[in-house]
Design an enzyme around this catalytic site. Structure first.
Site, PDB file in Angstrom:
ATOM      1  N   ASP A  31      -5.707 -38.846  69.821  1.00  0.00           N
ATOM      2  CA  ASP A  31      -4.258 -39.035  69.741  1.00  0.00           C
ATOM      3  C   ASP A  31      -3.898 -39.481  68.327  1.00  0.00           C
ATOM      4  O   ASP A  31      -4.617 -40.273  67.720  1.00  0.00           O
ATOM      5  CB  ASP A  31      -3.862 -40.099  70.789  1.00  0.00           C
ATOM      6  CG  ASP A  31      -2.401 -40.506  70.680  1.00  0.00           C
ATOM      7  OD1 ASP A  31      -1.579 -39.624  70.391  1.00  0.00           O
ATOM      8  OD2 ASP A  31      -2.093 -41.698  70.867  1.00  0.00           O
TER       9      ASP A  31
ATOM     10  N   ASP B  91      -2.591 -40.767  81.285  1.00  0.00           N
ATOM     11  CA  ASP B  91      -3.287 -41.933  80.759  1.00  0.00           C
ATOM     12  C   ASP B  91      -2.364 -43.134  80.874  1.00  0.00           C
ATOM     13  O   ASP B  91      -1.131 -42.975  80.857  1.00  0.00           O
ATOM     14  CB  ASP B  91      -3.695 -41.727  79.288  1.00  0.00           C
ATOM     15  CG  ASP B  91      -2.491 -41.633  78.380  1.00  0.00           C
ATOM     16  OD1 ASP B  91      -2.039 -42.676  77.876  1.00  0.00           O
ATOM     17  OD2 ASP B  91      -1.979 -40.514  78.170  1.00  0.00           O
TER      18      ASP B  91
ATOM     19  N   CYS C 252     -12.282 -59.264  97.323  1.00  0.00           N
ATOM     20  CA  CYS C 252     -12.337 -58.106  96.430  1.00  0.00           C
ATOM     21  C   CYS C 252     -13.801 -57.691  96.232  1.00  0.00           C
ATOM     22  O   CYS C 252     -14.642 -58.522  95.915  1.00  0.00           O
ATOM     23  CB  CYS C 252     -11.694 -58.415  95.078  1.00  0.00           C
ATOM     24  SG  CYS C 252     -11.804 -56.989  93.967  1.00  0.00           S
TER      25      CYS C 252
ATOM     26  N   HIS D 107     -10.562 -55.767  86.547  1.00  0.00           N
ATOM     27  CA  HIS D 107     -10.441 -55.768  88.013  1.00  0.00           C
ATOM     28  C   HIS D 107      -9.266 -54.863  88.426  1.00  0.00           C
ATOM     29  O   HIS D 107      -9.402 -54.054  89.342  1.00  0.00           O
ATOM     30  CB  HIS D 107     -10.223 -57.205  88.533  1.00  0.00           C
ATOM     31  CG  HIS D 107      -9.422 -57.262  89.789  1.00  0.00           C
ATOM     32  ND1 HIS D 107      -9.975 -57.219  91.053  1.00  0.00           N
ATOM     33  CD2 HIS D 107      -8.065 -57.297  89.986  1.00  0.00           C
ATOM     34  CE1 HIS D 107      -9.004 -57.233  91.957  1.00  0.00           C
ATOM     35  NE2 HIS D 107      -7.845 -57.286  91.344  1.00  0.00           N
TER      36      HIS D 107
HETATM   37 ZN   LIG Z   1     -11.869 -57.727  91.799  1.00  0.00          ZN
END
Ligand SMILES: [Zn+2]
Length: 412
Positions: free
Chosen positions: A93, A261, A368, A395
């Site tokens: 880019d 993106d 998680c 995360h």
């Molecule tokens: Zn996580």
């Protein structure tokens, strides 16, 4: 749908210790830090967008000259440590977005395109975006504030973007570069985008990136994409630059978009007043635990005699201790809320106690499945310093990819 990660600069230091808040690497070198794809045993993205502006010496590059030399010596794929056996790609880019504040519509067309092509050739890309001039604005605003007249600056940027795309395509062919050229379309309403796309198709582009959409609301993005679909050739495919509206991804796909993106997962982890920690079905606000010695705002207030450093530090350390005890099951929810409230009042911050209570009740980091949350525990939901904030961004990236995969939009 292919998802490209436009952030080759934010890496985490695996040696960082959350208690001492120091990394063994100190000023960690890029070689010792980790990219997202080195943290997760899960396909997160299909490749990187590598913006030229980040590697132009003296611009916004955060790397030193020896790192930059290594980047150009090794090429993007080796530098980004993309596994050789993987199909991860690099999209080059020109960095027009970050240059938007400067006057872009200047300079010699051929020189500007050659500089970008030489950069792509030297680092080894799979796809290369034509240099463009960003038009950022809401067309609805124009209609109401400017009697429907399109600002001259926008028209100049639109025309310049097409001139650049034409020269870029010609030079790409002349240089026999092996990567796929991508034409960038700019505009201020669906009609101007349609005109851009038509012109780009005539030049010969088959892969067209729609730029300047990320600041628009979803309704306007959808109508632009639909308008571009109406005039697209069978062989044309679209990429959305900086757009990640998951809820509309299926519709984008039906309208000829094959890739996009977005750095949203990291951006929101750090700079958002609502969605810092993403989770399946809902997002949470991270708990503000500012470092007394590092916060410019707090330092100013201490210097002005409005706060006492000793008291700030006492509340800060107590907050960290109680949060950690809560995570281990040794402190109650009320204990945490009490000390958080104490900090909010003393530092005279916005009262987020309702949001904090929801997060602490749900404890999403406990369930998680990502390695970041497993390793960090409650530290991942603290908005405090770079290493914590970036890990929360990683995360979020994991959650984002999982959601894309779940909706069958993540191309295997
Ligand atoms: Zn996580």
């Amino acid at each position: 749908m292919k998802f490209f990660w436009p952030d080759p600069l934010d890496l985490i230091d695996p040696t960082f210790n959350f208690k001492s808040e120091e990394g063994l690497n100190g000023t960690a070198k890029q070689q010792n830090q980790l990219f997202p794809h080195e943290v997760f045993d899960f396909p997160l993205y299909h490749g990187f967008v590598v913006s030229k502006i980040y590697f132009d010496k003296g611009s916004c590059c955060r790397w030193n000259s020896s790192q930059l030399n290594r980047f150009f010596r090794e090429g993007a794929k080796r530098f980004l440590r993309l596994p050789l056996e993987s199909s991860l790609s690099v999209m080059g880019d020109s960095g027009a977005y970050t240059k938007a504040a400067f006057d872009q519509a200047k300079g010699h067309l051929i020189d500007e395109c050659l500089e970008v092509i030489n950069f792509y050739n030297s680092i080894g890309v799979d796809y290369g975006l034509s240099p463009d001039n960003v038009i950022s604005g809401l067309w609805n605003e124009i209609r109401t504030t400017n009697q429907g007249e399109v600002p001259k600056d926008w028209q100049a940027r639109w025309a310049r973007t097409l001139e650049l795309a034409e020269t870029f395509y010609f030079l790409h062919k002349k240089k026999m570069s092996k990567w796929v050229p991508m034409g960038v379309a700019q505009g201020w309403d669906p009609i101007s985008y349609q005109k851009s796309v038509k012109a780009l198709q005539q030049i010969g582009y088959k892969y067209i990136a729609l730029g300047g959409l990320n600041s628009l609301n979803s309704k306007d993005i959808v109508s632009t994409v639909k308008a571009c679909h109406e005039i697209k050739n069978n062989t044309t495919n679209y990429h959305l630059l900086g757009v990640s509206r998951l809820e509309h991804m299926e519709l984008f796909k039906q309208n000829g978009v094959i890739s996009f993106d977005s750095s949203m997962p990291i951006r929101q982890a750090i700079n958002d007043d609502r969605n810092n920690y993403h989770f399946f079905g809902r997002n949470y606000l991270a708990i503000r635990v500012p470092k007394s010695s590092a916060s410019p705002k707090l330092t100013r207030l201490v210097a002005a005699g409005k706060l006492e450093y000793k008291e700030l530090r006492r509340i800060e350390l107590l907050t960290l201790n109680v949060l950690r005890s809560f995570d281990e099951g040794n402190a109650s929810l009320q204990d945490v809320l009490d000390i958080l409230n104490c900090g909010i009042k003393y530092r005279n911050e916005k009262d987020y106690s309702k949001e904090y209570k929801q997060l602490l009740k749900d404890k999403p980091w406990k369930v998680c499945p990502c390695p970041i949350c497993k390793e960090m525990g409650i530290e991942v939901v603290m908005l405090r310093n770079r290493e914590r904030n970036l890990r929360r961004g990683f995360h979020n990236l994991f959650i984002f990819s999982k959601q894309l995969k779940k909706s069958s939009l993540f191309q295997e």
